[in-house]
Design an enzyme around this catalytic site. Sequence first.
Site, PDB file in Angstrom:
ATOM      1  N   HIS A  92      -3.540  -5.271   0.311  1.00 13.59           N
ATOM      2  CA  HIS A  92      -2.948  -5.799   1.552  1.00 13.59           C
ATOM      3  C   HIS A  92      -2.979  -7.324   1.562  1.00 13.59           C
ATOM      4  O   HIS A  92      -3.950  -7.911   2.045  1.00 13.59           O
ATOM      5  CB  HIS A  92      -3.727  -5.285   2.765  1.00 13.59           C
ATOM      6  CG  HIS A  92      -3.598  -3.825   2.991  1.00 13.59           C
ATOM      7  ND1 HIS A  92      -2.723  -3.297   3.917  1.00 13.59           N
ATOM      8  CD2 HIS A  92      -4.229  -2.786   2.420  1.00 13.59           C
ATOM      9  CE1 HIS A  92      -2.823  -1.971   3.901  1.00 13.59           C
ATOM     10  NE2 HIS A  92      -3.734  -1.637   3.003  1.00 13.59           N
TER      11      HIS A  92
ATOM     12  N   CYS B 257       0.834  -1.202   0.000  1.00 17.29           N
ATOM     13  CA  CYS B 257       0.000   0.000   0.000  1.00 17.29           C
ATOM     14  C   CYS B 257       0.873   1.258   0.000  1.00 17.29           C
ATOM     15  O   CYS B 257       1.484   1.548  -1.016  1.00 17.29           O
ATOM     16  CB  CYS B 257      -0.994  -0.062   1.147  1.00 17.29           C
ATOM     17  SG  CYS B 257      -2.472   0.902   0.787  1.00 17.29           S
TER      18      CYS B 257
ATOM     19  N   GLU C  25      -1.485  -9.243   3.456  1.00 14.35           N
ATOM     20  CA  GLU C  25      -1.400  -9.763   4.834  1.00 14.35           C
ATOM     21  C   GLU C  25      -2.764 -10.105   5.431  1.00 14.35           C
ATOM     22  O   GLU C  25      -2.853 -10.919   6.346  1.00 14.35           O
ATOM     23  CB  GLU C  25      -0.639  -8.776   5.735  1.00 14.35           C
ATOM     24  CG  GLU C  25      -1.361  -7.485   6.103  1.00 14.35           C
ATOM     25  CD  GLU C  25      -1.218  -6.362   5.080  1.00 14.35           C
ATOM     26  OE1 GLU C  25      -0.944  -6.657   3.895  1.00 14.35           O
ATOM     27  OE2 GLU C  25      -1.401  -5.189   5.464  1.00 14.35           O
TER      28      GLU C  25
HETATM   29  N1  GLN Z   1      -2.138   6.583   2.709  1.00 14.11           N
HETATM   30  C1  GLN Z   1      -2.196   5.809   1.505  1.00 14.11           C
HETATM   31  C2  GLN Z   1      -3.555   5.907   0.823  1.00 14.11           C
HETATM   32  O1  GLN Z   1      -4.535   6.262   1.432  1.00 14.11           O
HETATM   33  C3  GLN Z   1      -1.860   4.353   1.782  1.00 14.11           C
HETATM   34  C4  GLN Z   1      -2.828   3.650   2.668  1.00 14.11           C
HETATM   35  C5  GLN Z   1      -2.303   2.363   3.240  1.00 14.11           C
HETATM   36  O2  GLN Z   1      -1.090   2.136   3.292  1.00 14.11           O
HETATM   37  N2  GLN Z   1      -3.194   1.525   3.728  1.00 14.11           N
HETATM   38  O3  GLN Z   1      -3.668   5.635  -0.332  1.00 14.11           O
END
Ligand code: GLN
Length: 544
Positions: free
Chosen positions: A510, A384, A512
Site C-alpha cells: 500500500h 493490493c 498510499e
Molecule cells: N483481500 C486481499 C488479500 O487479503 C487483498 C487485501 C487488500 O487489498 N488490502 O490478500
Amino acid sequence: MADTKYIFVTGGVSSSLGKGIIAASLAKLLQARGYKTTIQKLDPYINVDPGTLNPYEHGECYVTDDGAETDLDLGHYERFLNVNTSQANNVTTGRIYQSVIEKERRGEFLGKTVQVVPHITNEIKERIQILGKSGEFDIVITEIGGTVGDIESLPYIEAVRQLLWELGDNNAIVIHLTLVPYLSAAGELKTKPTQHSVKTLMESGIKADILVCRTEHDLSDDLRDKLALFCNVKREAVIQSIDASTIYDVPNMMLEEGLDRVTLQKLALPNETEPELTNWNQFIQRHKNPKHEIHIGLVGKYVELQDSYKSILESFIHAGAENEVKVNVEYIHSEHITEKILKEKIAGLDGILVAPGFGERGIEGKIRTIQYVRENNIPFLGICLGMQMAVIEFSRNVLGLQNANSTEMDDNTPYPVIDLMEEQKDITHMGGTMRLGAWKCSLEENSIVYRVYGEKEISERHRHRYEFNNKFKEEIEAAGMKATGYNPDTGLVEVVELPEHPWFVGVQYHPEYKSTVANPHPLFVAFVKAALNHYKEKNSATLA
Ligand code: GLN
C-alpha cells in the site's frame, strides 16, 4: 527539555468536528517551531483495533510501519508531520480491557477486585505516557475519540482528570473542540451548545484551557468575549476554526488564530520564534495553482464513503501538487461496471486506480475495467486487491486460463493464480493476523518501479493474506506480465507490470500509507505524471 508535556484534545457538541485535523495542525505548528511532537488517538470502541471493522463503519484502516492497524487519523498525523507513528499511537477500549484482563488472569493484581477505577484508568494513563516516557518527544498530543458525555468516554475523561492533577499546571493542558452552530432562521451563531459541553467537561472535574470552535461564520469579538466569560477560558484561548477549502490550510488558520502561541504559553514553553513553514507553504502554493487538470478513476466497492479511501485521496493531492496538476478523482463503483460505463466514462479518463479490498463483491467489475485499460493503453495502478485482479485478468484474457481466480473468491478455481499465503493457512483468528506492516522489497533494475523509486531496495507497508502464486510465475512472465518486485527473503511477488503498456503497475503493498506532504509517494507521483502524459497526448491538438 526535562519532561514531556501533554496536550489532551477532547470534543463536544457533535462528532466529526475534525479533532484529528486540529490535533495534526497544532502538532505541525509545534514541530515547525522545533518541538518534537507526536499525536496519539484513544478510541472508545471495544474492537481491539479497527482491523476487523468494515470501512463503512469508520472509514479506512490505516497501517503503520510496525504493523498496527489503526484509525485513519494516524494517516493525517503522518501526512502532516512526516514522522512515523506506531502501535502506541492508537489505543482502543478493547485493547485496554484485553490487557487488564490478561494481567488479571496472570494474577498480577494480587487478589484485588479489578475495577474501572483504578485499574482501567491506570492502564489508560500508562498508555498515554508510553510515548512521553520514550524520551523521543517534547510534546505528546492525545486525542480522545468520541464526544464528552458519552458513556464509553467516561474512563478516558477520568484518566485525563487524574493525569492533569498528577502532572501539574504547565505540564498538561486540555483543548476542547466544539461546534458553534449558525441558526439561519435567527441569522445568529449560537454559543449555548458550547457552554453546555464545557459544563459537561467540568462535571467530570476538567476545566478546558483552550476552546477551539468549529463554525461556518467568523466569530465576532462580542461572541469571543461571551465564550471566554461563560466557558471560563482566557480571551486569547478562544480559537475559531472556520470551514476550510482544504485540510492543508488548517495549520495556517490555526497559526493566524494563535493556537500554537497560547498552547506554548499554557505549557510554559518559549513561543517567540515563528514556525518554519516554508516547505509546507510551497506545497500549498503548488496545490492551489495547478497548470493542468486531469481525471483519474478510482474503482472500488466502498466509493459511497470517501473516508474508505482516505490515504489514496490524500496521496493524489500530494502527487498532484508535485506535478502541478489538479487530480480530480472520479469514483466508480466496481459493482456497476457495464460496457456503457467503460465506453462512456472510463474511456475518457486519464488513469485508473483499482483499489484494495476484501471479498468477492465487485471483483468482476474490477477485472473487466483492468482488461479495458490494458487493451486501451490507459495508465493503471492496482493496489493490493487491485494488483491481484490485474494478475487474474491477465491470466484469463492473455494466457487463456479460463476461470483463473484468487482462492479468496473461488476455492475451486482450476487456476489459483492468487493464493492464500503459506503462513496464513493455519490462522483461525481474524484480528491482527494478516501480513502487516513494513516489508522489504527488491526491484528488478530494468523496470518502471526501479525508475520510479531510483533504488533497488525499498520498504513498503502491507495488509493482506493472499499472494501471487509463484507456480504460475514463469507462464505469466512468458506471456508479457513481469514480476519486477519481490521480497528478498521469501521470493513473494510484490510488483507486477506490463512493459508493453505505457504505464501499468500493480503493487501488493500500500504505497498510499507512506505518502506525506513533505514526501509525496514516488509511485503516485509517477502515476499522476503518466496520467498527465496520457491527457496531453489525447489533447495534443488543442494544447499545441
Ligand atoms: N483481500 C486481499 C488479500 O487479503 C487483498 C487485501 C487488500 O487489498 N488490502 O490478500
